[in-house]
Scaffold this motif. Structure first.
Motif, PDB file in Angstrom:
ATOM      1  N   GLN A   1      96.428 -48.978  16.364  1.00  0.00           N
ATOM      2  CA  GLN A   1      95.524 -48.464  17.092  1.00  0.00           C
ATOM      3  C   GLN A   1      94.207 -48.209  16.277  1.00  0.00           C
ATOM      4  O   GLN A   1      93.188 -47.645  16.530  1.00  0.00           O
ATOM      5  CB  GLN A   1      95.953 -46.985  17.522  1.00  0.00           C
ATOM      6  CG  GLN A   1      96.707 -47.299  18.830  1.00  0.00           C
ATOM      7  CD  GLN A   1      97.143 -45.699  19.370  1.00  0.00           C
ATOM      8  OE1 GLN A   1      97.349 -44.888  18.565  1.00  0.00           O
ATOM      9  NE2 GLN A   1      97.205 -45.619  20.696  1.00  0.00           N
TER      10      GLN A   1
ATOM     11  N   PRO B   1      92.523 -39.133  19.387  1.00  0.00           N
ATOM     12  CA  PRO B   1      91.889 -39.563  18.016  1.00  0.00           C
ATOM     13  C   PRO B   1      91.446 -41.113  18.011  1.00  0.00           C
ATOM     14  O   PRO B   1      91.101 -41.494  16.904  1.00  0.00           O
ATOM     15  CB  PRO B   1      93.423 -39.311  17.243  1.00  0.00           C
ATOM     16  CG  PRO B   1      93.933 -38.546  17.959  1.00  0.00           C
ATOM     17  CD  PRO B   1      93.642 -38.422  19.554  1.00  0.00           C
ATOM     18  N   VAL B   2      91.901 -41.870  19.033  1.00  0.00           N
ATOM     19  CA  VAL B   2      91.575 -43.092  18.843  1.00  0.00           C
ATOM     20  C   VAL B   2      90.155 -43.469  19.452  1.00  0.00           C
ATOM     21  O   VAL B   2      89.247 -44.279  18.779  1.00  0.00           O
ATOM     22  CB  VAL B   2      92.574 -44.253  19.468  1.00  0.00           C
ATOM     23  CG1 VAL B   2      92.282 -45.601  19.543  1.00  0.00           C
ATOM     24  CG2 VAL B   2      93.905 -43.913  19.278  1.00  0.00           C
ATOM     25  N   TYR B   3      89.725 -42.961  20.509  1.00  0.00           N
ATOM     26  CA  TYR B   3      88.416 -43.163  21.205  1.00  0.00           C
ATOM     27  C   TYR B   3      87.411 -42.391  21.143  1.00  0.00           C
ATOM     28  O   TYR B   3      86.196 -42.474  21.275  1.00  0.00           O
ATOM     29  CB  TYR B   3      88.535 -44.102  22.603  1.00  0.00           C
ATOM     30  CG  TYR B   3      89.386 -44.959  22.413  1.00  0.00           C
ATOM     31  CD1 TYR B   3      90.791 -44.938  23.046  1.00  0.00           C
ATOM     32  CD2 TYR B   3      88.801 -46.027  22.112  1.00  0.00           C
ATOM     33  CE1 TYR B   3      91.622 -46.202  23.078  1.00  0.00           C
ATOM     34  CE2 TYR B   3      89.578 -47.511  22.180  1.00  0.00           C
ATOM     35  CZ  TYR B   3      90.913 -47.446  22.899  1.00  0.00           C
ATOM     36  OH  TYR B   3      91.780 -48.466  22.770  1.00  0.00           O
TER      37      TYR B   3
ATOM     38  N   ARG C   1      87.303 -36.113  19.941  1.00  0.00           N
ATOM     39  CA  ARG C   1      87.937 -36.609  18.885  1.00  0.00           C
ATOM     40  C   ARG C   1      89.195 -36.142  18.588  1.00  0.00           C
ATOM     41  O   ARG C   1      90.192 -36.901  18.283  1.00  0.00           O
ATOM     42  CB  ARG C   1      87.055 -36.915  17.550  1.00  0.00           C
ATOM     43  CG  ARG C   1      87.825 -37.539  16.411  1.00  0.00           C
ATOM     44  CD  ARG C   1      87.838 -39.172  16.808  1.00  0.00           C
ATOM     45  NE  ARG C   1      86.644 -40.008  17.317  1.00  0.00           N
ATOM     46  CZ  ARG C   1      86.842 -41.139  17.181  1.00  0.00           C
ATOM     47  NH1 ARG C   1      87.813 -42.064  17.029  1.00  0.00           N
ATOM     48  NH2 ARG C   1      85.847 -41.988  17.568  1.00  0.00           N
TER      49      ARG C   1
ATOM     50  N   ALA D   1      89.909 -47.434  16.705  1.00  0.00           N
ATOM     51  CA  ALA D   1      89.441 -45.960  16.260  1.00  0.00           C
ATOM     52  C   ALA D   1      88.351 -46.286  15.283  1.00  0.00           C
ATOM     53  O   ALA D   1      87.244 -45.551  15.490  1.00  0.00           O
ATOM     54  CB  ALA D   1      90.795 -45.439  15.489  1.00  0.00           C
TER      55      ALA D   1
ATOM     56  N   GLU E   1      96.677 -41.109  10.220  1.00  0.00           N
ATOM     57  CA  GLU E   1      97.304 -40.315  11.379  1.00  0.00           C
ATOM     58  C   GLU E   1      97.592 -41.214  12.454  1.00  0.00           C
ATOM     59  O   GLU E   1      98.379 -40.860  13.358  1.00  0.00           O
ATOM     60  CB  GLU E   1      96.385 -39.004  11.847  1.00  0.00           C
ATOM     61  CG  GLU E   1      96.565 -37.923  10.466  1.00  0.00           C
ATOM     62  CD  GLU E   1      95.677 -37.032  10.977  1.00  0.00           C
ATOM     63  OE1 GLU E   1      95.096 -36.759  12.122  1.00  0.00           O
ATOM     64  OE2 GLU E   1      95.588 -35.969  10.153  1.00  0.00           O
ATOM     65  N   LEU E   2      96.976 -42.372  12.606  1.00  0.00           N
ATOM     66  CA  LEU E   2      97.051 -43.395  13.489  1.00  0.00           C
ATOM     67  C   LEU E   2      98.016 -44.474  13.268  1.00  0.00           C
ATOM     68  O   LEU E   2      97.927 -44.779  12.000  1.00  0.00           O
ATOM     69  CB  LEU E   2      95.751 -43.828  13.914  1.00  0.00           C
ATOM     70  CG  LEU E   2      94.826 -43.062  14.535  1.00  0.00           C
ATOM     71  CD1 LEU E   2      93.541 -43.788  14.682  1.00  0.00           C
ATOM     72  CD2 LEU E   2      95.304 -42.442  15.965  1.00  0.00           C
TER      73      LEU E   2
ATOM     74  N   MET F   1      91.991 -39.435   9.241  1.00  0.00           N
ATOM     75  CA  MET F   1      91.970 -40.021  10.534  1.00  0.00           C
ATOM     76  C   MET F   1      92.746 -41.198  10.813  1.00  0.00           C
ATOM     77  O   MET F   1      93.500 -41.444  11.793  1.00  0.00           O
ATOM     78  CB  MET F   1      90.707 -40.072  11.230  1.00  0.00           C
ATOM     79  CG  MET F   1      89.893 -38.911  11.655  1.00  0.00           C
ATOM     80  SD  MET F   1      88.410 -39.023  12.794  1.00  0.00           S
ATOM     81  CE  MET F   1      87.211 -38.667  11.480  1.00  0.00           C
TER      82      MET F   1
END
Lengths: 162, 149
Positions: A58, B77-79, B73, A62, A53-54, A50
Motif C-alpha cells: 500500500q 492512512p493510504v489515500y 489522513r 500512499a 505503519e503501512l 506514515m
C-alpha cells in the motif's frame, strides 16, 4: 538503494542512502521535486513514520496521494485539497438539484395526462405530496448556502470537530 | 499566556504558550484531538511555518483545511483526502448518468404529449369542417361517419 545513486530524499537530506532506505522505491533521484514537495508540507520524518505503519503493497498508493496533497497545498496554501473537495461537493449538489427538477417535471406531465400515459400506482393525493416534496427539495438546493467559505462546506460532510 | 491557559499545541508540546503563539488562535485547549491529529500528519513546526506564510485574515480557513486533511489522513492512512476526492468523482458520475436517463424520459413523455395533442387538433379540425366537404364516394376500407341530417 546504495552505491553511487542516492534516492531523491537522501540527496535532499544529505545522508547516505542505504539499501533499505524507506524512501528509495518511491522517490527516484530523477524526480527531486516530488520529495521536495512532500518534505516541505509533511516533513521527511512524518512521511517515514506514515510509510512504516503501512504494509508494503500500500505504500506506493500512499506516496502518490501524499504527493498529490502536497502539490495541492503548494498551489493553494490556504485550502489545499479541501478546495477541490468543496468544488466537487458543489457539483454533486447541483446535479442533485437538476435531477429533482427533472423528476418533478415527469410527475407534472403524468398528472396532466393522467388518463393517457402509463403511471405508477399513486392516487392524486400521493402525487401532490411527491411533487410538493420534489419542489421543496429544489427550494432547499436553491437556498443552499454559498460555498465561498470553502472549508465549512467540506466540514459539513464529515468532521467531528465543528 | 500562563500555563493554565496554554493552547492545545503548546500543551501537547509541553512548552510555554507565548502571547504571540501563531497556533493558539486555531488550536484552542478545549480541542486537544484536533492538534494531535495535525501534529501527527504535518508536524507542529510545519503547520506554524505554513500559517506564518499566510495573511492573518486567511489563517483560520487554512488551519481548518489543514485539520481536515489531517483528519482524513488519520482515517485513511493510504489515500487521505484523495480518497474523499475519488468518492465524490464517483458520485458525480452516477448523478450525471441518472440525470441523463431522467431527462431522456422527460423528452419521451413530452413528445408523446405533443403527438397526442397534434392528433386531437387534426380530428377536431375535420369535425369542425365536415360540412364543407361535398358528398364523396366511400373510400374502401374506411369507416364512414353517419349521415348528417
Amino acid at each position: 538503494m546504495g552505491g553511487n545513486s542516492p534516492c531523491a530524499s537522501c540527496k535532499l537530506l544529505r545522508r547516505r542512502c542505504t539499501k533499505d532506505c524507506i524512501f528509495a522505491p518511491f522517490f527516484p533521484s530523477d524526480e527531486p521535486h516530488k520529495f521536495a514537495m512532500v518534505h516541505k508540507v509533511f516533513g521527511a520524518s512524518n512521511v517515514s513514520k506514515m510509510l512504516q505503519e503501512l504494509p508494503l503493497h500500500q505504500r506506493e498508493d500512499a506516496v502518490s496521494s501524499l504527493v498529490y496533497e502536497a502539490n495541492a497545498r503548494m498551489r493553494d496554501p490556504v485550502y489545499g485539497c479541501v478546495g477541490a473537495i468543496s468544488y466537487l461537493q458543489n457539483q454533486v449538489s447541483q446535479l442533485q438539484m437538476q435531477l429533482a427538477v427533472a423528476q418533478a417535471e415527469i410527475l407534472c406531465i403524468q398528472m396532466q395526462q393522467e388518463p393517457a400515459l402509463p403511471e405508477p400506482q399513486m392516487d392524486a393525493d400521493d402525487k401532490s405530496f411527491v411533487v410538493h416534496n420534489e419542489l421543496s427539495s429544489m427550494a432547499q438546493f436553491m437556498n443552499h448556502p454559498s460555498t465561498s467559505n470553502v472549508p465549512q462546506e467540506a466540514l459539513k460532510r464529515e468532521y467531528p470537530w465543528t | 499566556m500562563s500555563n493554565s491557559t496554554r493552547c492545545a499545541a503548546c500543551r501537547y508540546l509541553r512548552r510555554r504558550c507565548c502571547d504571540d503563539c501563531v497556533l493558539a488562535p486555531y488550536f484552542p485547549s478545549a480541542n486537544p484531538e484536533r492538534f494531535a491529529c495535525v501534529h501527527r500528519i504535518f508536524g507542529a513546526s510545519n503547520v506554524a511555518r505554513m500559517l506564518q506564510q499566510i495573511p492573518v485574515e486567511q489563517r483560520r480557513q487554512a488551519a481548518d483545511a489543514i485539520a481536515l486533511e489531517a483528519y482524513w489522513r488519520v482515517q485513511d492512512p493510504v489515500y487521505g483526502s484523495v480518497g474523499v476526492i475519488s468518492m465524490l468523482q464517483r458520485e458525480i458520475s452516477v448523478a450525471q448518468r441518472e440525470l441523463a436517463e431522467t431527462q431522456a424520459q422527460v423528452s419521451i413523455y413530452t413528445a408523446q404529449v405533443q403527438s397526442q395533442s397534434n392528433q386531437i387538433t387534426q380530428v377536431q379540425y375535420l369535425v369542425d369542417n365536415a360540412h364543407l366537404i361535398p358528398n364523396q364516394p366511400p373510400i374502401p376500407g374506411l369507416c364512414q361517419p353517419p349521415d348528417i341530417p
